[in-house]
Design a protein around this motif. Structure first.
Motif, PDB file in Angstrom:
ATOM      1  N   VAL A 135       1.093  -1.299   0.013  1.00  0.00           N
ATOM      2  CA  VAL A 135       0.325  -0.424  -0.208  1.00  0.00           C
ATOM      3  C   VAL A 135       0.723   1.110  -0.458  1.00  0.00           C
ATOM      4  O   VAL A 135       1.983   1.307   0.973  1.00  0.00           O
ATOM      5  N   GLU A 136       0.465   2.187  -1.107  1.00  0.00           N
ATOM      6  CA  GLU A 136       1.806   3.622  -1.351  1.00  0.00           C
ATOM      7  C   GLU A 136       0.016   4.377  -0.851  1.00  0.00           C
ATOM      8  O   GLU A 136      -1.093   3.981  -1.316  1.00  0.00           O
ATOM      9  N   THR A 188      -6.604   1.097   9.505  1.00  0.00           N
ATOM     10  CA  THR A 188      -7.397   0.869   8.874  1.00  0.00           C
ATOM     11  C   THR A 188      -7.324  -0.487   8.325  1.00  0.00           C
ATOM     12  O   THR A 188      -8.379  -1.544   7.108  1.00  0.00           O
ATOM     13  N   VAL A 189      -6.142  -0.177   7.064  1.00  0.00           N
ATOM     14  CA  VAL A 189      -6.118  -1.425   6.374  1.00  0.00           C
ATOM     15  C   VAL A 189      -5.619  -3.050   6.938  1.00  0.00           C
ATOM     16  O   VAL A 189      -7.024  -3.711   5.919  1.00  0.00           O
ATOM     17  N   THR A 190      -5.439  -2.950   8.224  1.00  0.00           N
ATOM     18  CA  THR A 190      -5.669  -3.947   8.528  1.00  0.00           C
ATOM     19  C   THR A 190      -6.640  -4.835   9.399  1.00  0.00           C
ATOM     20  O   THR A 190      -7.375  -5.534   9.123  1.00  0.00           O
ATOM     21  N   LEU A 229     -10.154  -0.883  -0.622  1.00  0.00           N
ATOM     22  CA  LEU A 229      -8.558  -0.395  -0.285  1.00  0.00           C
ATOM     23  C   LEU A 229      -7.872   0.082  -1.308  1.00  0.00           C
ATOM     24  O   LEU A 229      -8.207   1.509  -0.567  1.00  0.00           O
ATOM     25  N   SER A 230      -8.280   0.683  -2.643  1.00  0.00           N
ATOM     26  CA  SER A 230      -8.033   1.039  -3.151  1.00  0.00           C
ATOM     27  C   SER A 230      -8.556   2.856  -3.298  1.00  0.00           C
ATOM     28  O   SER A 230      -8.249   3.936  -3.794  1.00  0.00           O
ATOM     29  N   ASN A 231      -9.743   2.560  -3.055  1.00  0.00           N
ATOM     30  CA  ASN A 231     -10.638   3.748  -2.679  1.00  0.00           C
ATOM     31  C   ASN A 231     -10.872   4.629  -1.384  1.00  0.00           C
ATOM     32  O   ASN A 231     -11.494   5.037  -1.426  1.00  0.00           O
ATOM     33  N   LEU A 232      -9.621   3.914  -0.011  1.00  0.00           N
ATOM     34  CA  LEU A 232      -9.590   4.424   0.616  1.00  0.00           C
ATOM     35  C   LEU A 232      -9.240   6.068   0.574  1.00  0.00           C
ATOM     36  O   LEU A 232      -8.025   5.618  -0.105  1.00  0.00           O
ATOM     37  N   ASP A 233      -9.550   7.054   1.563  1.00  0.00           N
ATOM     38  CA  ASP A 233      -8.817   8.376   0.453  1.00  0.00           C
ATOM     39  C   ASP A 233      -7.633   8.122   1.084  1.00  0.00           C
ATOM     40  O   ASP A 233      -6.848   9.166   0.095  1.00  0.00           O
ATOM     41  N   PHE A 234      -6.700   7.645   2.306  1.00  0.00           N
ATOM     42  CA  PHE A 234      -5.091   7.631   1.928  1.00  0.00           C
ATOM     43  C   PHE A 234      -4.599   7.033   0.596  1.00  0.00           C
ATOM     44  O   PHE A 234      -3.306   7.118   0.644  1.00  0.00           O
TER      45      PHE A 234
END
Length: 167
Positions: A98-99, A111-113, A155-160
């Motif tokens: 994740v970048e 958030t990711v985990t 996950l790709s759609n998360l703001d960060f």
């Protein structure tokens, strides 16, 4: 902290290369000024070759580390951790990279985990690069199973998130 360490060697790009290598690999400096990984001594010639500097630069860098109390505390307590990333293909594991746009933003790992846990995906290892030690820090998550496409999209759609890759 990384910038403060590098500033102490700002007059010597060669010493900065040695410092960067020590930090990236988690190598310590013992009381005798030898570069070590755990209790294993790493020859200065090997460090010099990898950092593309003269062996004497390694000697002068370790001397400078031992002469500076703050650097001594850091480099006598740093350690490396084993990574499953290179072993993932051999062990049939998946590596999610994740970048992010701003690595200093709080809650990225959580958030990711959490999203992976909600999908009942077991996490074997999480490695988060420190934004102070690298210009483009990444979050690596090694999982037991492949990550489904719909979760990758979430996950790709998360703001960060700037970019996600899977291996």
């Amino acid at each position: 902290m990384f910038d403060e360490i590098m500033e102490k060697f700002e007059g010597s790009p060669s010493q900065q290369a040695v410092i960067r290598l020590l930090l990236e690999r988690g190598f310590s400096v013992n009381d005798q000024g030898r570069v070590v990984s755990g209790g294993i001594e790493i020859p200065n010639t090997g460090i010099a070759r990898e950092a593309d500097v003269d062996r004497r630069v390694v000697d002068s860098t370790t001397d400078a580390i031992l002469d500076d109390e703050e650097l001594r505390r850091i480099f006598q307590n740093i350690s490396s951790i084993p990574s499953l990333m290179d072993l993932a293909p051999v062990l049939d594991l998946s590596v999610l990279t994740v970048e992010v746009a701003d690595a200093d933003e709080p809650g990225i790992v959580a958030t990711v985990t959490s999203k992976l846990a909600d999908a009942s995906i077991s996490i074997r290892q999480t490695i988060s690069e420190d934004p102070e030690f690298t210009d483009d820090p990444k979050l690596y998550i090694i999982t037991d199973e492949p990550i489904p496409g719909d979760l990758l999209n979430d996950l790709s759609n998360l703001d960060f998130v700037r970019r996600i890759t899977i291996a």
